[in-house]
Every structure is written in structure tokens, then in C-alpha cells.
Design a protein around this motif. Structure first.
Motif, PDB file in Angstrom:
ATOM      1  N   GLY A 152       7.893 -70.397  13.589  1.00  0.00           N
ATOM      2  CA  GLY A 152       8.260 -71.005  12.875  1.00  0.00           C
ATOM      3  C   GLY A 152       7.210 -71.657  11.861  1.00  0.00           C
ATOM      4  O   GLY A 152       6.250 -71.726  12.475  1.00  0.00           O
ATOM      5  N   ARG A 154      13.831 -80.198   9.457  1.00  0.00           N
ATOM      6  CA  ARG A 154      13.965 -78.907   8.068  1.00  0.00           C
ATOM      7  C   ARG A 154      12.500 -78.244   8.343  1.00  0.00           C
ATOM      8  O   ARG A 154      11.144 -79.086   8.316  1.00  0.00           O
ATOM      9  N   PRO A 155      11.828 -77.876   7.888  1.00  0.00           N
ATOM     10  CA  PRO A 155      10.776 -77.190   7.363  1.00  0.00           C
ATOM     11  C   PRO A 155       9.890 -77.923   6.905  1.00  0.00           C
ATOM     12  O   PRO A 155      10.706 -78.327   5.598  1.00  0.00           O
ATOM     13  N   ASP A 195      10.761 -73.747  16.101  1.00  0.00           N
ATOM     14  CA  ASP A 195      11.236 -73.384  17.601  1.00  0.00           C
ATOM     15  C   ASP A 195      10.333 -72.163  18.189  1.00  0.00           C
ATOM     16  O   ASP A 195      10.452 -71.606  18.425  1.00  0.00           O
ATOM     17  N   SER A 199       5.564 -76.471  15.119  1.00  0.00           N
ATOM     18  CA  SER A 199       6.496 -75.499  14.505  1.00  0.00           C
ATOM     19  C   SER A 199       8.181 -75.908  14.803  1.00  0.00           C
ATOM     20  O   SER A 199       8.162 -76.507  16.073  1.00  0.00           O
ATOM     21  N   THR A 202       8.014 -78.876  10.629  1.00  0.00           N
ATOM     22  CA  THR A 202       8.836 -78.490  10.278  1.00  0.00           C
ATOM     23  C   THR A 202       8.848 -81.071  10.264  1.00  0.00           C
ATOM     24  O   THR A 202       7.609 -81.151  11.478  1.00  0.00           O
ATOM     25  N   ASP A 214      21.873 -74.214   4.080  1.00  0.00           N
ATOM     26  CA  ASP A 214      20.687 -73.364   4.948  1.00  0.00           C
ATOM     27  C   ASP A 214      20.012 -74.440   5.351  1.00  0.00           C
ATOM     28  O   ASP A 214      18.972 -74.994   4.716  1.00  0.00           O
ATOM     29  N   PRO A 215      19.873 -74.354   7.105  1.00  0.00           N
ATOM     30  CA  PRO A 215      18.823 -75.489   7.748  1.00  0.00           C
ATOM     31  C   PRO A 215      17.058 -75.195   7.485  1.00  0.00           C
ATOM     32  O   PRO A 215      16.418 -75.645   7.702  1.00  0.00           O
ATOM     33  N   GLN A 216      17.305 -74.399   6.842  1.00  0.00           N
ATOM     34  CA  GLN A 216      15.901 -73.860   6.269  1.00  0.00           C
ATOM     35  C   GLN A 216      15.848 -73.919   4.834  1.00  0.00           C
ATOM     36  O   GLN A 216      14.360 -74.193   4.714  1.00  0.00           O
ATOM     37  N   PHE A 217      16.452 -74.932   3.898  1.00  0.00           N
ATOM     38  CA  PHE A 217      16.183 -76.135   3.381  1.00  0.00           C
ATOM     39  C   PHE A 217      15.126 -76.775   3.710  1.00  0.00           C
ATOM     40  O   PHE A 217      15.087 -77.769   4.472  1.00  0.00           O
ATOM     41  N   PRO A 218      14.182 -76.736   2.813  1.00  0.00           N
ATOM     42  CA  PRO A 218      13.034 -77.324   3.309  1.00  0.00           C
ATOM     43  C   PRO A 218      13.115 -78.866   2.946  1.00  0.00           C
ATOM     44  O   PRO A 218      13.701 -79.516   2.489  1.00  0.00           O
TER      45      PRO A 218
END
Ligand SMILES: NC(=O)c1ccc[n+]([C@@H]2O[C@H](COP(=O)([O-])OP(=O)(O)OC[C@H]3O[C@@H](n4cnc5c(N)ncnc54)[C@H](O)[C@@H]3O)[C@@H](O)[C@H]2O)c1
Length: 425
Positions: free
Chosen positions: A265, A233-234, A262, A260, A268, A181-185
Motif C-alpha cells: 500500500g 495511517r497512510p 502492508d 508501506s 504510512t 476507516d483505517p485508510q483515512f489519511p
């Protein structure tokens, strides 16, 4: 067993352990420290004296939960104590060298999680510290626990007994998917300054050690490639311009813009390690090998598999079926040939006599109990534990060769020898 030659502390029959770090490996090691004397008959009794972490409230809760007598918040104070005999290092790689070297200098036996260090230079310093300490009977071991899975130890025995013949092929994969998951920190494992490398050092190190252990051959040269699929990543939600560490502390995220990704969000930061590492290798005994370590094998949670093909037999191990070893013996009559599924739960299989009746299977955590069984026994008998820090340095040298090869467009790269590295200085 005679205790002649042991230190006063060890002659008391008690081994007092101080553990640094209390999260994933801290919990796994605690389980093993709690269990080892209740399962194995050992000449020393373990006392879980103190656990160390930086957050007072969290480490206090961990001590109570995991079964430690005390909690402390300063590993240097822990190491300075007279009533600690063993220091168990369960922190991220960026603190292994500092803690282990200080503990060895203070005369404490050291168990250090893998990979030994974040760099060859650090690992070399750790070997030198271990060798200095060994002169006064202090022991050091690196925690490549998969060696202690009974089926893996049986595989080594079969290879050593010549049951596979001349080893020609080694095929090893370690497959996970926890960061697909690209949103995994951007956790510490994705930061080079904290983890040293990504999939390569985290799980690739395991299959390097495991295959070298079972074959008795060492990787001599590699051709590698690495990839980082998700480059930004975030930052963890609790931070702003900071990346959270495992115990709730924080470090500046390397290169973090704090902006952010994007436009809308969370802030990152850049991923500075590999997501996947693949390499071909030649082993010094003549075998050729392939390795794949990835955190992007969607659906694969902890898929460690190794197959070894020899001139008269083969064997295969799969961690998801860790009580089993597949064995092919070409000397069987043609009508009976095929892979045999050995259920490695007999009393004469490695480590198994201490556990349950045949067929009563064991699990992941037992590998740590077996690791501690061997470590405690080696301390009691004054033997050198394996894998030693020098063995773990050799793994580090393989990781280093893989990184250098990948940076050089997969160019063939020799693995530097351990002894030359250590003694040339
Ligand atoms: N043998 C294995 O199969 C295996 C599996 C996972 C991790 N590991 C290794 O174990 C080590 C720890 O990994 P983990 O998964 O337990 O990490 P984790 O993030 O779950 O836990 C790290 C712990 O270290 C503590 N810590 C961090 N810096 C510290 C410092 N400076 N002083 C005191 N405490 C500090 C944190 O509070 C936390 O308790 C790493 O080297 C990792 O590669 C080995």
C-alpha cells in the motif's frame, strides 16, 4: 452608545478584520463576519479587510468566494498593517500562540480558535500577552462557539437562577466517526506536533468549556483514559514522506518511515494523538461528571450532548436538535412532571430577538455570528470578552490533567489552578 475612550480607528465606526486561515473555521467565521452587522445592531461596522493563507492561488480564490476585500500570504505583514484592527486566528493549534501573541503585541484585538494552544506553556504565554495588551484596551477572546447556541445560554441562565437547584451530575459526550476507516489519511489533526492532542483537544475541549460555562463550576480533578485505535495511517496521496496540511502545504510526517504499511500500500506514518478520551471529574462546586470525546463512535457525526441533574431539576442539550432544551422541573404537580421540550426561539431567549419569528429555527453557523456579536460589542464598549484567554488556559489545564492521568494509568489528577500558573512566573 458612547464611543468615548475608543481608539481613533474604532471611533471611525469601522472594525477592520484580518483573518488567518480560510478552510473550515475560516469559512464559518467568514459567514459570521458577513452576517453580524446585518442581523445585530452594533456600534461598529465590520470590514472584512484581508484574509491570509500561504498558497497565493488558493487564498485568492478563498478571498473572492468568502467575501474578503484582499488576500495576503504572510500573516506577519497582515499584523503589521495600520488598517487592521482585529486578527482572527483560524489556523491549526501549532500556530495559534505565535500569531496571537504577535497580533496582541501589535495592538490588534484577537479572536483565536479553540483549543487556545497546543500546550499549557503556550497558553500561559498567550494569557500573559493578552493581559499586557488589555492594559491598552486591546481585547482577546477564544472561540468556544457552542456557548453561543441560544439553548446552551438558556441552560446557563436556568442553572444560575437556581431552577435546577444544587448541581450533582454533569454528563457530557462529543461523538464523531470521521476516522473510523483505517485508510483515512494522516492529516494534521492526527499529528501531535500540529494539533496538540486528538479527540481530547479538538472536541473534548468543547464539552469541558460548555459544561463549565453552564454550571459555573470548574473541573478540579480527573481520572482519565485515552486510546489510539489505529496507530499507523497512510500518508495523504499527494505526499511522499510528507503529510499534507489543510491548505495544500506539507510537513514531514512525524516518525514517517515512508514505507508501506502492508508491503503493497501507500507509505504510512504513526498516529501520535488520541482517537478517544474518557474521564471522570469532580467540579469545584461539588458536582461529579463524566466526559467522553471520540472520533470512533460509528454513525455519530457531530453528537454533542450534555445533561445536568440538580436537586430540583434537570436539563439536557443535544447539538443535533440545537433549537431545543429539555427541562425537568420537580416543583410541577406530580401528575404533570416530565421533561419539557422548550423550543428556544422566543424573542426573549438569548440572541433570538435579532432573528426570526418564534418557531423559525436557526442552525450551527449562528453560533459563530453570536460569538462575533459579543466580541464586537465588547470591543466597542471596552469590556473583557468571554471566554478570555485565561478561561481558555483553564480548559488547557484540564486537557493537560486528562493527559497526565491517562499516562499514569488513570490516576486521580488535580487540575492546576490558572492564577497560580500565571502569576507564579
Ligand atoms: N469552534 C469550532 O467548532 C471548531 C471546529 C473546527 C475547528 N476548530 C479549530 O479551528 C482551528 C482551525 O481548524 P480548521 O478545521 O479550520 O482547519 P482546516 O485544516 O480546515 O484549516 C486550517 C487553515 O489554516 C491555514 N494555515 C495553516 N497553517 C498556517 C500558517 N502557518 N499560516 C497561515 N495559514 C495557515 C490553512 O491554509 C487553512 O486555511 C483549529 O484550532 C481547530 O481546533 C474549531
Amino acid at each position: 452608545m458612547s464611543t468615548e475612550g475608543l481608539s481613533t480607528v474604532e471611533n471611525s465606526g469601522e472594525l477592520r478584520v484580518g483573518m488567518v486561515g480560510y478552510a473550515f473555521m475560516g469559512a464559518a467565521h467568514s459567514q459570521a463576519w458577513r452576517t453580524v452587522n446585518r442581523v445585530f445592531d452594533l456600534p461598529l461596522r465590520v470590514r472584512m479587510a484581508a484574509v491570509c493563507g500561504r498558497d497565493e492561488a488558493k487564498v485568492a480564490a478563498a478571498a473572492a468566494h468568502l467575501g474578503w476585500d484582499e488576500h495576503v500570504t504572510d500573516w506577519r505583514a497582515l499584523i503589521a498593517r495600520d488598517d487592521i484592527d482585529v486578527v482572527d486566528v483560524c489556523t491549526p493549534g501549532d500556530s495559534h500562540a505565535e500569531i496571537a501573541i504577535a497580533a496582541l503585541a501589535a495592538g490588534k484585538h484577537v479572536l483565536c480558535e479553540k483549543p487556545l494552544a497546543n500546550s499549557v506553556a503556550e497558553a500561559r504565554e498567550m494569557v500573559e500577552a493578552a493581559e499586557r495588551a488589555a492594559a491598552s484596551g486591546v481585547r482577546a477572546m477564544c472561540g468556544f462557539n457552542y456557548r453561543r447556541v441560544p439553548a446552551v445560554a438558556l441552560l446557563r441562565q436556568l442553572v444560575a437562577a437556581g431552577r435546577l437547584g444544587t448541581i450533582r451530575h454533569v454528563r457530557a459526550v462529543y461523538l464523531q466517526d470521521w476516522i473510523v476507516d483505517p485508510q483515512f489519511p494522516l492529516v494534521w489533526r492526527l499529528q501531535k506536533d500540529r494539533a496538540g492532542s486528538g479527540a481530547l483537544g479538538d472536541i473534548g475541549a468543547h464539552i469541558v468549556d460548555l459544561t463549565q460555562y453552564v454550571t459555573g463550576q470548574r473541573i478540579a480533578g480527573v481520572s482519565a483514559l485515552t486510546e489510539t485505535f489505529i496507530k499507523e495511517r497512510p500518508l495523504p496521496a499527494s505526499s511522499s514522506g510528507l503529510a499534507a496540511t489543510a491548505n495544500g502545504g506539507s510537513v514531514a510526517a512525524p516518525g514517517s518511515s515512508g514505507s508501506s504499511g502492508d508491503g503493497g500500500g501507500p507509505p504510512t506514518g504513526p498516529v501520535t494523538v488520541d482517537d478517544a478520551a474518557l474521564f471522570l471529574a469532580r467540579l469545584d462546586g461539588g458536582a461529579i461528571a463524566t466526559y467522553e470525546a471520540t472520533r470512533f463512535a460509528t454513525g455519530r457525526k457531530n453528537g454533542l450532548r450534555v445533561e445536568v441533574n440538580g436537586s430540583i431539576g434537570s436539563a439536557a442539550f443535544d447539538l443535533e436538535r440545537l433549537n431545543e432544551l429539555e427541562f425537568y422541573d420537580s416543583s410541577a404537580p406530580g401528575t404533570e412532571q416530565g421533561f419539557t421540550r422548550i423550543l428556544v426561539t422566543e424573542a426573549d431567549h438569548p440572541y433570538m430577538s435579532a432573528w426570526w419569528p418564534p418557531g423559525h429555527i436557526i442552525g450551527y453557523e449562528h453560533s459563530f455570528t453570536h460569538e462575533l456579536r459579543d466580541f464586537v460589542a465588547d470591543i466597542a464598549t471596552g469590556s473583557d470578552p468571554a471566554p478570555s484567554f485565561a478561561d481558555a488556559l483553564q480548559v488547557q489545564l484540564v486537557l493537560d490533567a486528562v493527559s497526565r492521568s491517562a499516562e499514569a494509568g488513570s490516576a486521580w489528577t488535580q487540575v492546576d489552578p490558572v492564577r497560580a500558573e500565571v502569576t507564579a512566573r
